[in-house]
Design a protein around this motif. Structure first.
Motif, PDB file in Angstrom:
ATOM      1  N   GLU A 122       0.830  -1.205   0.000  1.00 55.81           N
ATOM      2  CA  GLU A 122       0.000   0.000   0.000  1.00 55.81           C
ATOM      3  C   GLU A 122       0.869   1.261   0.000  1.00 55.81           C
ATOM      4  N   LEU A 123       1.915   1.238   0.765  1.00 61.22           N
ATOM      5  CA  LEU A 123       2.819   2.386   0.810  1.00 61.22           C
ATOM      6  C   LEU A 123       3.442   2.617  -0.562  1.00 61.22           C
ATOM      7  N   ALA A 124       3.921   1.564  -1.190  1.00 57.59           N
ATOM      8  CA  ALA A 124       4.555   1.692  -2.506  1.00 57.59           C
ATOM      9  C   ALA A 124       3.558   2.200  -3.549  1.00 57.59           C
ATOM     10  N   ALA A 125       2.325   1.696  -3.510  1.00 57.91           N
ATOM     11  CA  ALA A 125       1.315   2.098  -4.488  1.00 57.91           C
ATOM     12  C   ALA A 125       0.935   3.564  -4.324  1.00 57.91           C
ATOM     13  N   GLN A 126       0.773   4.004  -3.092  1.00 55.85           N
ATOM     14  CA  GLN A 126       0.390   5.394  -2.866  1.00 55.85           C
ATOM     15  C   GLN A 126       1.521   6.348  -3.223  1.00 55.85           C
ATOM     16  N   GLU A 127       2.742   5.991  -2.905  1.00 52.44           N
ATOM     17  CA  GLU A 127       3.881   6.829  -3.284  1.00 52.44           C
ATOM     18  C   GLU A 127       3.953   6.981  -4.805  1.00 52.44           C
ATOM     19  N   HIS A 128       3.744   5.896  -5.528  1.00 53.85           N
ATOM     20  CA  HIS A 128       3.770   5.941  -6.987  1.00 53.85           C
ATOM     21  C   HIS A 128       2.646   6.831  -7.524  1.00 53.85           C
ATOM     22  N   LEU A 129       1.449   6.714  -6.958  1.00 53.22           N
ATOM     23  CA  LEU A 129       0.305   7.515  -7.394  1.00 53.22           C
ATOM     24  C   LEU A 129       0.580   9.002  -7.236  1.00 53.22           C
ATOM     25  N   PHE A 130       1.059   9.388  -6.067  1.00 54.33           N
ATOM     26  CA  PHE A 130       1.253  10.814  -5.811  1.00 54.33           C
ATOM     27  C   PHE A 130       2.407  11.396  -6.625  1.00 54.33           C
ATOM     28  N   LYS A 131       3.448  10.625  -6.826  1.00 51.45           N
ATOM     29  CA  LYS A 131       4.550  11.092  -7.661  1.00 51.45           C
ATOM     30  C   LYS A 131       4.079  11.323  -9.092  1.00 51.45           C
ATOM     31  N   THR A 132       3.257  10.395  -9.595  1.00 55.65           N
ATOM     32  CA  THR A 132       2.742  10.528 -10.960  1.00 55.65           C
ATOM     33  C   THR A 132       1.833  11.749 -11.091  1.00 55.65           C
ATOM     34  N   GLU A 133       0.918  11.920 -10.137  1.00 57.92           N
ATOM     35  CA  GLU A 133       0.004  13.061 -10.185  1.00 57.92           C
ATOM     36  C   GLU A 133       0.760  14.386 -10.106  1.00 57.92           C
ATOM     37  N   ARG A 134       1.779  14.429  -9.283  1.00 59.14           N
ATOM     38  CA  ARG A 134       2.535  15.673  -9.139  1.00 59.14           C
ATOM     39  C   ARG A 134       3.324  16.002 -10.406  1.00 59.14           C
ATOM     40  N   LYS A 135       3.859  14.984 -11.069  1.00 59.44           N
ATOM     41  CA  LYS A 135       4.566  15.218 -12.331  1.00 59.44           C
ATOM     42  C   LYS A 135       3.613  15.758 -13.395  1.00 59.44           C
ATOM     43  N   GLN A 136       2.353  15.329 -13.328  1.00 56.41           N
ATOM     44  CA  GLN A 136       1.355  15.763 -14.307  1.00 56.41           C
ATOM     45  C   GLN A 136       0.691  17.088 -13.919  1.00 56.41           C
ATOM     46  N   GLY A 137       1.078  17.624 -12.782  1.00 52.09           N
ATOM     47  CA  GLY A 137       0.508  18.889 -12.337  1.00 52.09           C
ATOM     48  C   GLY A 137      -0.917  18.792 -11.842  1.00 52.09           C
ATOM     49  N   LEU A 138      -1.310  17.614 -11.382  1.00 50.01           N
ATOM     50  CA  LEU A 138      -2.677  17.415 -10.895  1.00 50.01           C
ATOM     51  C   LEU A 138      -2.761  17.669  -9.396  1.00 50.01           C
ATOM     52  N   HIS A 139      -3.901  18.165  -8.975  1.00 52.20           N
ATOM     53  CA  HIS A 139      -4.134  18.276  -7.539  1.00 52.20           C
ATOM     54  C   HIS A 139      -5.630  18.163  -7.244  1.00 52.20           C
ATOM     55  N   GLN A 140      -5.909  17.814  -6.032  1.00 49.30           N
ATOM     56  CA  GLN A 140      -7.291  17.554  -5.615  1.00 49.30           C
ATOM     57  C   GLN A 140      -7.940  18.806  -5.053  1.00 49.30           C
ATOM     58  N   VAL A 141      -9.199  18.995  -5.404  1.00 47.69           N
ATOM     59  CA  VAL A 141     -10.023  20.062  -4.836  1.00 47.69           C
ATOM     60  C   VAL A 141     -11.151  19.389  -4.052  1.00 47.69           C
ATOM     61  N   GLY A 142     -11.328  19.773  -2.806  1.00 44.90           N
ATOM     62  CA  GLY A 142     -12.326  19.114  -1.972  1.00 44.90           C
ATOM     63  C   GLY A 142     -11.711  17.987  -1.164  1.00 44.90           C
ATOM     64  N   THR A 143     -12.538  17.347  -0.352  1.00 48.25           N
ATOM     65  CA  THR A 143     -12.050  16.342   0.600  1.00 48.25           C
ATOM     66  C   THR A 143     -12.775  15.015   0.426  1.00 48.25           C
TER      67      THR A 143
END
Length: 205
Positions: free
Chosen positions: A93-114
């Motif tokens: 789970e740790l490895a999967a989440q780290e990969h997800l957030f690194k990918t989103e940040r490289k693509q300039g994506l961010h979350q709005v709302g909770t």
């Protein structure tokens, strides 16, 4: 030996009976007042301490709530360090989440709302700690329904990348494990793995 006449004894008993009866019928006699009754104290109840399984269930559930708090922080603010995941996740789970957030940040994506936790159901608790190196550690299986009705993910230009057909809620099955059971049975719990599951939709929170 001389015996008293039987008639005298009967007469004496009769007179005593009349005298006692007369006293009992007198409403002013204190002896006629009802005897006050005393209530016995209510029985005390003792709280049964939680079992090891109950404590594990509560600790694992609390970790999942924190896990979603951390995910919200990381997706909403790209300056938050990924190391805060270490407090709530481990293993795959740790490895999967780290990969997800690194990918989103490289693509300039961010979350709005909770993202919110709408429902949480503990399915099983296994406290087997026979072989931690092989992954046999205390584990709690939890089904969680998340609510993203108020969540969007946008790119650097503020454009949404979320499909309009995305459902507002969904179910994930989590395994929350404690690899530090011997030294830290209360606070060593971490989310170890997750997978999507099909269940009837829950209500958005």
């Amino acid at each position: 030996m001389t015996h008293a006449p039987r008639t005298f004894v009967v007469a004496t008993v009769t007179m005593l009976t009349i005298a006692v009866g007369g006293c009992a019928s007198n409403g002013n006699d204190p002896a006629a007042s009802p005897t006050p009754t005393t209530s016995s104290p209510a029985p005390t109840t003792t709280n049964t301490p939680p079992s090891e399984s109950e404590k594990a269930s509560e600790a694992a559930s609390a970790v999942l709530w924190r896990y979603y708090d951390v995910r919200n922080q990381l997706r909403q603010d790209s300056t938050q360090p990924l190391t805060i995941l270490d407090d709530v996740a481990i293993s795959t789970e740790l490895a999967a989440q780290e990969h997800l957030f690194k990918t989103e940040r490289k693509q300039g994506l961010h979350q709005v709302g909770t993202t919110k936790v709408a429902k949480l159901d503990v399915q099983s608790v296994n406290l087997d700690n026979s072989d931690p190196k092989a992954g046999k550690v205390p584990t709690v299986e939890i089904d969680l329904c998340f609510d993203v009705s108020g969540v969007d993910v946008v790119d650097a230009n503020g454009k949404s990348v979320i499909s309009p057909d995305r459902p507002d809620t969904g179910w994930i099955q989590f395994l929350v494990s404690n690899y530090q059971w011997d030294t830290n049975p209360d606070d060593g719990w971490r989310v170890a793995s997750s997978q999507d599951i099909k269940r009837a939709p829950c209500k958005a929170s």
